[in-house]
Structures are given as C-alpha cells and as structure tokens.
Scaffold this active site. Sequence first.
Site, mmCIF file in Angstrom:
data_model
loop_
_atom_site.group_PDB
_atom_site.id
_atom_site.type_symbol
_atom_site.label_atom_id
_atom_site.label_comp_id
_atom_site.label_asym_id
_atom_site.label_seq_id
_atom_site.Cartn_x
_atom_site.Cartn_y
_atom_site.Cartn_z
ATOM 1 N N HIS A 128 53.302 -36.264 23.750
ATOM 2 C CA HIS A 128 54.523 -35.703 23.154
ATOM 3 C C HIS A 128 54.747 -34.268 23.621
ATOM 4 C CE1 HIS A 128 55.990 -38.762 20.433
ATOM 5 N NE2 HIS A 128 54.782 -38.932 19.908
ATOM 6 N N GLU A 176 49.408 -37.821 21.056
ATOM 7 C CA GLU A 176 50.105 -36.611 20.606
ATOM 8 C C GLU A 176 50.258 -35.603 21.741
ATOM 9 O OE1 GLU A 176 51.674 -36.875 17.908
ATOM 10 O OE2 GLU A 176 50.560 -38.624 17.209
#
Length: 170
Positions: A140, A137
């Site tokens: 990202h 994550e």
Amino acid sequence: MALLPILEFPDPRLRTKAVRVGVAEVVSSSFQTLLDDMFETMYAAPGIGLAATQVNVHQRFMVVDVSEEKNAPMVFINPEIVTREGDQVFQEGCLSVPGIHADVTRALSIVVRFLDRHGDEQQLTAEGLLAVCIQHEMDHLDGKLFIDYLSPLKRDMVRRKLEKQRRRAS
C-alpha cells in the site's frame, strides 16, 4: 480517538507512493493521535493491518495486529524489508477492496527494519501471517494493491464485482 474513512478501490489516491516520515514528526502528539486513530479504525473495520495510504495519509507507516485477542498492536514507520526467504500462498483480503479475497504468493519469512512509535529503530523477523500482513501493508505504501498480483482477467472481474456491490449499496 476517531474512526478514519478508508479509501476503496478504484480510488486513485490508493496508487500514491508514500513519503518517509521524519523522526521529529514521529514523536509529535498529532502523529501519536493519528496512530491511535488508525488502530481504532483497523479494529472497528475489522482488519489486521492498515497502511496510512488507506486513510489518505501518504506517509510511510502502518499499523498491524495479527493476534486473535487484538492485544499485540505493532507500528511500522519507514519500513524496509532487509531479507526475504521462501514462498507461501495466502488468501488475502483488504479493507480497501471489500468483499474480495484472492490467493497471493509472498515471501514466507522476512526481516524488516523500521522505526517504532517512539522513533526507535527496530528489526523484526516475521513469518506466516505476520510476514504476509507486513508485505501487504508495505505494498500500500508503494501504491500497490493485492489485486495487482492477479491476472488482468481476474482484476477486471474484481472491478465489476465491486461496481455491482456499490450499485446495490446506493
């Protein structure tokens, strides 16, 4: 609460670097609602992590829940990895790259510093799946996808497979 649209590769907005979130914004009701919407979207997908970038919000925060029962929601705002140790290979998937899975090497153990959903500074040691999810994550938030770890040939195969899936869906 509302389900948010998830951006899919090769959408160029997935490559946007996210900016830090101010502490005053963290405690605002609109930000808290956005966090709730992100959890609802992640659980409905279903997934174990969702970065703000994936829902076209280019700020440094993400939601995670790697529990089997989906009862351990975690919020990471302005996360920073302080230390990394060891290596592990994990087969990863991504809500922004549907239907694709690939082995990715990441740190086995990390220490991450972040703000929680109340704006309080926290530090967490994570291993295994949680460590993988946090690193995935956080990528990202830097405009990076798990497929970037693949060879150019494999990445091209992924692109073609996704285009084929989209043609079938329309």
